[in-house]
Design an enzyme around this catalytic site. Structure first.
Site, PDB file in Angstrom:
ATOM      1  N   CYS A 264      48.093  43.301  66.217  1.00  0.00           N
ATOM      2  CA  CYS A 264      48.860  42.124  66.633  1.00  0.00           C
ATOM      3  C   CYS A 264      48.534  40.912  65.744  1.00  0.00           C
ATOM      4  CB  CYS A 264      48.612  41.852  68.112  1.00  0.00           C
ATOM      5  SG  CYS A 264      49.894  40.832  68.877  1.00  0.00           S
ATOM      6  N   HIS A 354      50.101  46.862  70.419  1.00  0.00           N
ATOM      7  CA  HIS A 354      48.848  46.987  71.170  1.00  0.00           C
ATOM      8  C   HIS A 354      48.564  48.452  71.483  1.00  0.00           C
ATOM      9  CE1 HIS A 354      48.214  42.651  72.563  1.00  0.00           C
ATOM     10  NE2 HIS A 354      49.303  42.624  71.821  1.00  0.00           N
ATOM     11  N   GLU A 356      45.884  49.755  72.634  1.00  0.00           N
ATOM     12  CA  GLU A 356      45.106  49.931  73.872  1.00  0.00           C
ATOM     13  C   GLU A 356      46.034  50.078  75.068  1.00  0.00           C
ATOM     14  OE1 GLU A 356      46.498  46.012  74.425  1.00  0.00           O
ATOM     15  OE2 GLU A 356      45.639  46.944  72.653  1.00  0.00           O
TER      16      GLU A 356
END
Length: 391
Positions: A264, A354, A356
């Site tokens: 990001c 992202h 995660e």
């Protein structure tokens, strides 16, 4: 921002955009006033993770999904220590939460943390307006803060814009901390916190990585003081054009050839470190359902996004940079925005989204495995060099 936490079910509220368009509804969460950049998120779930994502600092989030708050709030899902959104906009809030993990309602949590919101407005019309006109400054006013629309508009137009905003230090940790590896420790990573989400070091810890989370102000000496096998640059809020310090630190990492991974905001930092420019998107990408193509494999991933700026790099050629050749590795299928960078001559890569992915999807989790492979290969190469020197 000024707030109170009295009952909001029937308190009038008004949302005022900087171009003069207004929407009237009811207060949701805290009562008072707030200002920020109006953006929309297309995720149908995961609102608790969205609210606590530091990348949303100083942004007023409009939820495109009509029903919000159905699963309430719990103490396990926050991605950071607090709610970071400047304001919250929903169409039909849940009358009561219904989930076995819920400990309180969403509106109660918003009120407790002083987050001013508005409900009962046509969020589809607002989203279409932002798509056509672009993200812009906005104010939400409720209760005693509601006044003449001309006066409210003037206050919105006087609020700071996101372009030129340097916000990472406002959301990052002030003191370094360690997230230990789960199970056997295999690697050490220095993670520069530009607005990191809690799930990110957890994903690395799951892979045997001890993560040293460092403040946004960390120097190159601070990074190497932990003797890292790899260096990670996190997501975060603000304009990457202001991020001169992390760009300088990243260039130092690239010069040393340490395996590097950025996501990001970290992707934008890598873009700048390589000599590319950045620019503000018209309305950005936000949500957990954005299609991205891995250009090496042709595979399409459904990914989680939260960014209003992008890297300006050529899509169809390999670029020469001060650190060797670089290519665009991923691209958004909605608008061809650069979604990843990969260095061909050094162990470094980044993605704009992202991996995660709390609350999902998990298509991009393999990127953490790629980071592990880079560190393993680099360590093996270092051992081979040392053995060759001894011979």
């Amino acid at each position: 921002m000024t707030t109170s936490t009295r009952g909001t079910a029937k308190v009038p509220a008004v949302l005022v955009l900087e171009d003069g368009r207004t929407f009237r509804g009811r207060a949701y969460g805290a009562v008072g006033e707030t200002f920020g950049e109006a953006v929309f998120s297309t995720g149908m779930t995961g609102y608790q993770e969205t609210l606590t994502d530091p990348s949303y600092h100083r942004q007023v989030v409009v939820m495109t999904a009509p029903h919000v708050g159905n699963t309430g709030v719990n103490d396990e899902d926050p991605e950071s220590r607090r709610i970071w959104v400047a304001g919250y906009v929903v169409r039909d809030p849940a009358r009561r939460p219904s989930n076995w993990r819920s400990t309180r309602s969403l509106d109660e949590e918003l009120a407790a943390q002083g987050v001013v919101g508005i409900s009962g407005i046509d969020t589809r019309a607002l989203t279409r307006h932002l798509r056509e006109r672009g993200a812009m400054r906005v104010g939400i006013f409720s209760g005693d803060a509601v006044a003449d629309e001309a006066a409210l508009l003037a206050r919105v137009q006087a609020a700071p814009a996101m372009t030129g905003a340097d916000l990472s230090e406002e959301v990052a940790t002030k003191e370094a901390y360690v997230v230990p590896a789960l199970g056997e420790k295999k690697f050490t990573v220095a993670a520069v916190d530009l607005g990191i989400k809690g799930m990110t070091p957890h994903r690395m810890a799951e892979r045997g990585i001890e993560v040293h989370v460092l403040p946004a102000t960390a120097t190159l000496e601070d990074v190497y003081a932990v003797r890292p096998d790899g260096v990670f640059f996190s997501n975060g809020p603000g304009d990457p054009a202001t991020a001169d310090h992390p760009v300088s630190v990243m260039r130092g990492v690239l010069e040393r050839g340490t395996p590097l991974f950025g996501i990001c905001f970290g992707n934008q930092i890598l873009g700048r470190a390589l000599g590319f420019g950045t620019y503000k998107l018209k309305y950005g990408h936000r949500g957990i359902n954005q299609p991205v193509q891995d250009r090496a494999t042709g595979k399409v991933e459904v990914t989680a996004h939260n960014h209003g700026f992008a890297v300006d790099a050529p899509l169809d050629q390999v670029s020469e940079t001060p650190y060797g050749r670089a290519e665009v590795s991923h691209v958004c299928l909605n608008d061809n925005v650069v979604e990843g960078l990969n260095l061909l001559d050094r162990p470094a890569f980044s993605v704009q989204y992202h991996p995660e992915a709390a609350a999902g999807p998990h298509d991009a989790a393999y990127l953490f495995d790629r980071f592990v492979e880079l560190m393993r290969d680099n360590n093996q190469h270092s051992v081979s060099l040392m053995e060759g020197q001894r011979a």
